[in-house]
Design a protein around this motif. Structure first.
Motif, PDB file in Angstrom:
ATOM      1  N   ILE A 182       0.837  -1.211   0.000  1.00 32.61           N
ATOM      2  CA  ILE A 182       0.000   0.000   0.000  1.00 32.61           C
ATOM      3  C   ILE A 182       0.868   1.257   0.000  1.00 32.61           C
ATOM      4  O   ILE A 182       0.626   2.218  -0.750  1.00 32.61           O
ATOM      5  CB  ILE A 182      -0.957  -0.009   1.204  1.00 32.61           C
ATOM      6  N   ALA A 183       1.913   1.255   0.859  1.00 33.70           N
ATOM      7  CA  ALA A 183       2.811   2.409   0.917  1.00 33.70           C
ATOM      8  C   ALA A 183       3.522   2.609  -0.425  1.00 33.70           C
ATOM      9  O   ALA A 183       3.687   3.745  -0.902  1.00 33.70           O
ATOM     10  CB  ALA A 183       3.825   2.220   2.041  1.00 33.70           C
ATOM     11  N   GLN A 184       3.950   1.495  -1.040  1.00 32.62           N
ATOM     12  CA  GLN A 184       4.622   1.608  -2.347  1.00 32.62           C
ATOM     13  C   GLN A 184       3.666   2.140  -3.417  1.00 32.62           C
ATOM     14  O   GLN A 184       4.066   2.933  -4.281  1.00 32.62           O
ATOM     15  CB  GLN A 184       5.168   0.242  -2.751  1.00 32.62           C
ATOM     16  N   ALA A 185       2.398   1.722  -3.381  1.00 37.19           N
ATOM     17  CA  ALA A 185       1.425   2.205  -4.365  1.00 37.19           C
ATOM     18  C   ALA A 185       1.185   3.700  -4.210  1.00 37.19           C
ATOM     19  O   ALA A 185       1.079   4.445  -5.207  1.00 37.19           O
ATOM     20  CB  ALA A 185       0.109   1.435  -4.216  1.00 37.19           C
ATOM     21  N   ASN A 190       2.338   9.167  -6.361  1.00 37.21           N
ATOM     22  CA  ASN A 190       2.928  10.497  -6.205  1.00 37.21           C
ATOM     23  C   ASN A 190       4.045  10.728  -7.212  1.00 37.21           C
ATOM     24  O   ASN A 190       4.204  11.835  -7.745  1.00 37.21           O
ATOM     25  CB  ASN A 190       3.451  10.675  -4.782  1.00 37.21           C
ATOM     26  N   ALA A 191       4.841   9.673  -7.472  1.00 39.66           N
ATOM     27  CA  ALA A 191       5.950   9.824  -8.420  1.00 39.66           C
ATOM     28  C   ALA A 191       5.438  10.066  -9.840  1.00 39.66           C
ATOM     29  O   ALA A 191       5.993  10.891 -10.582  1.00 39.66           O
ATOM     30  CB  ALA A 191       6.843   8.586  -8.375  1.00 39.66           C
ATOM     31  N   ARG A 192       4.367   9.354 -10.210  1.00 42.43           N
ATOM     32  CA  ARG A 192       3.808   9.519 -11.547  1.00 42.43           C
ATOM     33  C   ARG A 192       2.982  10.796 -11.677  1.00 42.43           C
ATOM     34  O   ARG A 192       2.827  11.345 -12.780  1.00 42.43           O
ATOM     35  CB  ARG A 192       2.973   8.299 -11.906  1.00 42.43           C
ATOM     36  N   ASN A 193       2.423  11.262 -10.582  1.00 45.19           N
ATOM     37  CA  ASN A 193       1.701  12.541 -10.520  1.00 45.19           C
ATOM     38  C   ASN A 193       0.675  12.670 -11.645  1.00 45.19           C
ATOM     39  O   ASN A 193       0.575  13.704 -12.310  1.00 45.19           O
ATOM     40  CB  ASN A 193       2.695  13.709 -10.566  1.00 45.19           C
ATOM     41  N   GLU A 194      -0.093  11.621 -11.866  1.00 46.52           N
ATOM     42  CA  GLU A 194      -1.081  11.627 -12.939  1.00 46.52           C
ATOM     43  C   GLU A 194      -2.514  11.774 -12.429  1.00 46.52           C
ATOM     44  O   GLU A 194      -3.452  11.841 -13.219  1.00 46.52           O
ATOM     45  CB  GLU A 194      -0.958  10.325 -13.743  1.00 46.52           C
ATOM     46  N   GLU A 216       2.124   1.794  10.867  1.00 43.21           N
ATOM     47  CA  GLU A 216       2.767   3.106  10.962  1.00 43.21           C
ATOM     48  C   GLU A 216       3.347   3.552   9.618  1.00 43.21           C
ATOM     49  O   GLU A 216       3.307   4.744   9.275  1.00 43.21           O
ATOM     50  CB  GLU A 216       3.861   3.068  12.025  1.00 43.21           C
ATOM     51  N   ILE A 217       3.867   2.584   8.847  1.00 44.67           N
ATOM     52  CA  ILE A 217       4.443   2.947   7.541  1.00 44.67           C
ATOM     53  C   ILE A 217       3.359   3.518   6.630  1.00 44.67           C
ATOM     54  O   ILE A 217       3.555   4.538   5.952  1.00 44.67           O
ATOM     55  CB  ILE A 217       5.107   1.708   6.898  1.00 44.67           C
ATOM     56  N   THR A 221       3.182   7.353   5.209  1.00 45.60           N
ATOM     57  CA  THR A 221       3.165   7.539   3.754  1.00 45.60           C
ATOM     58  C   THR A 221       1.965   8.379   3.332  1.00 45.60           C
ATOM     59  O   THR A 221       2.069   9.253   2.467  1.00 45.60           O
ATOM     60  CB  THR A 221       3.132   6.173   3.049  1.00 45.60           C
ATOM     61  N   ILE A 222       0.809   8.117   3.948  1.00 50.92           N
ATOM     62  CA  ILE A 222      -0.380   8.926   3.651  1.00 50.92           C
ATOM     63  C   ILE A 222      -0.142  10.389   4.040  1.00 50.92           C
ATOM     64  O   ILE A 222      -0.479  11.318   3.295  1.00 50.92           O
ATOM     65  CB  ILE A 222      -1.609   8.363   4.389  1.00 50.92           C
ATOM     66  N   ALA A 223       0.467  10.591   5.223  1.00 50.93           N
ATOM     67  CA  ALA A 223       0.708  11.957   5.689  1.00 50.93           C
ATOM     68  C   ALA A 223       1.688  12.697   4.775  1.00 50.93           C
ATOM     69  O   ALA A 223       1.593  13.919   4.599  1.00 50.93           O
ATOM     70  CB  ALA A 223       1.241  11.923   7.121  1.00 50.93           C
ATOM     71  N   ALA A 224       2.637  11.946   4.170  1.00 49.13           N
ATOM     72  CA  ALA A 224       3.655  12.588   3.323  1.00 49.13           C
ATOM     73  C   ALA A 224       3.202  12.762   1.881  1.00 49.13           C
ATOM     74  O   ALA A 224       3.890  13.410   1.086  1.00 49.13           O
ATOM     75  CB  ALA A 224       4.939  11.755   3.354  1.00 49.13           C
ATOM     76  N   SER A 225       2.061  12.198   1.508  1.00 42.48           N
ATOM     77  CA  SER A 225       1.606  12.268   0.120  1.00 42.48           C
ATOM     78  C   SER A 225       1.314  13.718  -0.294  1.00 42.48           C
ATOM     79  O   SER A 225       0.723  14.491   0.459  1.00 42.48           O
ATOM     80  CB  SER A 225       0.339  11.417  -0.051  1.00 42.48           C
ATOM     81  N   GLN A 226       1.741  14.050  -1.509  1.00 44.97           N
ATOM     82  CA  GLN A 226       1.454  15.378  -2.062  1.00 44.97           C
ATOM     83  C   GLN A 226       0.081  15.422  -2.733  1.00 44.97           C
ATOM     84  O   GLN A 226      -0.453  16.490  -3.000  1.00 44.97           O
ATOM     85  CB  GLN A 226       2.535  15.762  -3.088  1.00 44.97           C
ATOM     86  N   ILE A 227      -0.476  14.244  -2.991  1.00 43.28           N
ATOM     87  CA  ILE A 227      -1.805  14.152  -3.588  1.00 43.28           C
ATOM     88  C   ILE A 227      -2.821  13.927  -2.462  1.00 43.28           C
ATOM     89  O   ILE A 227      -2.610  13.076  -1.591  1.00 43.28           O
ATOM     90  CB  ILE A 227      -1.875  12.976  -4.580  1.00 43.28           C
TER      91      ILE A 227
END
Length: 440
Positions: A182-185, A190-194, A216-217, A221-227
């Motif tokens: 889930i964290a990787q997805a 975010n990396a693809r930003n589509e 926790e991971i 990851t959710i908290a750090a997401s730009q989307i």
């Protein structure tokens, strides 16, 4: 040595109790229940043990009413307790405040600890939430590609806004590897930003099934997401750490699809978003206040006079148990004494002697007819007196006066209503016959 350095036993126990309560505070403990007892007072007393040691525990009725299962010997449980000392006996013990089966209890404890940790870091703060786009151009869905949640989301989007593009990031949503996937997805999206909004979730399940969303991971990851991310995990009653960290929580995957799709109900969507924001703020506020209340409650409990009342209640239960045992022992001794007296009375019965006299009378009838008659009258009079005495002490005479004897299915005489439980079978002996009944 001064008098101040000389302790009485009661003073020593009181000092040790305060030392244990103030230094140790609240502890979590896992173990197996044994010697479980529930007196009429409503308190519970039991022992927690493992393969090497054991400790006595007390759980008072104000706390045990919240336990959702009936404890019994052999149960593996997780308890939250205060370390204390029972001063009258000098026994150290645990005062249990909550109890759960070991598996569910461990998960709930981990959930609460992580929730408090992340809340303290500000990951739940409303100020850090990203607003959802008013008109999303592309929606990303992070869930299992074979799960019902994906089909529910796609059905809603097709019905409400068929033109809205959807990007699916398939991942496991249950099991040990699910949290990492889930964290990787989320990172890949975010990396693809589509996409300009992400739905992360799955259908309902048990606490263990949904556990990857309490990782926790995943939370960081959710908290750090730009989307902006909508958490759509389980049913409306299911709450996960992901719900607190996400920018918005949807009660179901279908509800998440409705939040990101456009239709004539955009005003309702805006209202729902504000409502969700308010709910998140209230949950965060309540979480902080609950933590503060727990700390204040613990400080109050250590200084509250109810601790002395609790000890006295435990001592009263112990005295009641000792009194009941003493009464039962006294009754049993009296019953055995009566049985011995009845046996002795049977051994001295005149029946055997009368039979001998009757045989002697037959052999000497032709010589001692008149003498034997007088002797027989005398013996019959003695027999009547003995029978009258026997009847006076006979239990049957007592029964004829209207008394009765009640016994349980094992033959034990019932003398106290506390000996009985719902469903017990009883036999009541009367002067003529008996009555069988069941306690309801």
């Amino acid at each position: 040595m001064t008098n101040q350095n000389i302790f009485t036993v009661s003073r020593l126990n009181a000092e040790v109790r305060l030392l244990l309560e103030n230094e140790m505070g609240i502890v979590w403990l896992v173990g197996e229940i044994s010697n479980f007892s529930a007196p009429v007072s409503g308190h519970w007393y039991f022992t927690l043990k493992d393969s090497l040691a054991q400790v006595k525990c007390a759980m008072f009725k104000g706390n045990n009413r919240r336990v959702t299962f009936k404890p019994k010997a052999g149960n593996q449980v997780l308890v939250k307790a205060r370390l204390s000392l029972y001063e009258p006996r000098g026994d150290y013990q645990l005062i249990v405040e909550s109890m759960q089966p070991e598996g569910d209890g461990r998960l709930q404890q981990q959930f609460d600890e992580l929730k408090m940790k992340l809340a303290a870091e500000g990951l739940f703060a409303q100020a850090s939430k990203r607003p959802l786009p008013e008109h999303p151009q592309r929606v990303g869905v992070i869930t299992s590609k074979t799960g019902a949640a994906l089909y529910d989301i796609l059905d809603v989007l097709k019905r409400r806004d068929p033109s809205l593009p959807v990007v699916i990031y398939p991942t496991m949503v249950q099991g040990e590897e699910a949290a990492i996937q889930i964290a990787q997805a989320i990172g890949r999206a975010n990396a693809r930003n589509e996409c300009d909004v992400l739905i992360v979730g799955r259908g309902g399940g048990s606490l263990e099934d949904l556990w990857c969303f309490n990782n926790e991971i995943v939370a960081r990851t959710i908290a750090a997401s730009q989307i902006p991310i909508i958490s759509a995990v389980g049913h409306e009653v299911d709450v996960t750490i992901a719900d607190f960290v996400a920018d918005m929580r949807a009660p179901t995957p279908s509800a998440a699809a409705e939040l990101v799709s456009r239709d004539n109900s955009h005003k309702q969507q805006a209202f729902s978003q504000r409502q969700q924001n308010l709910t998140s703020s209230v949950l965060h506020y309540f979480s902080k206040q609950q933590h503060r209340l727990d700390m204040l409650s613990h400080r109050l409990e250590r200084q509250h006079p109810s601790q002395r009342l609790i000890q006295q209640a435990q001592q009263l239960d112990e005295l009641q148990i000792r009194l009941s045992r003493a009464m039962n022992l006294r009754i049993e001794r009296q019953r055995q004494k009566i049985q011995r007296q009845e046996h002795a009375l049977q051994l001295h019965s005149p029946v055997h002697q009368l039979n001998q006299q009757h045989n002697h009378l037959e052999r000497s009838q032709h010589r001692l007819q008149e003498a034997i008659k007088r002797q027989l009258l005398n013996r019959e009079h003695q027999l009547a007196l003995a029978a009258e005495k026997l009847d006076a002490v006979s239990p049957l005479a007592t029964l004829k006066r209207g008394y009765s004897i009640t016994q349980d299915s094992q033959g034990n005489v019932i003398t106290d209503a506390s000996q009985l439980s719902r469903g017990d079978h009883l036999v009541t002996r009367l002067a003529n016959g008996e009555v069988r009944s069941t306690v309801d």
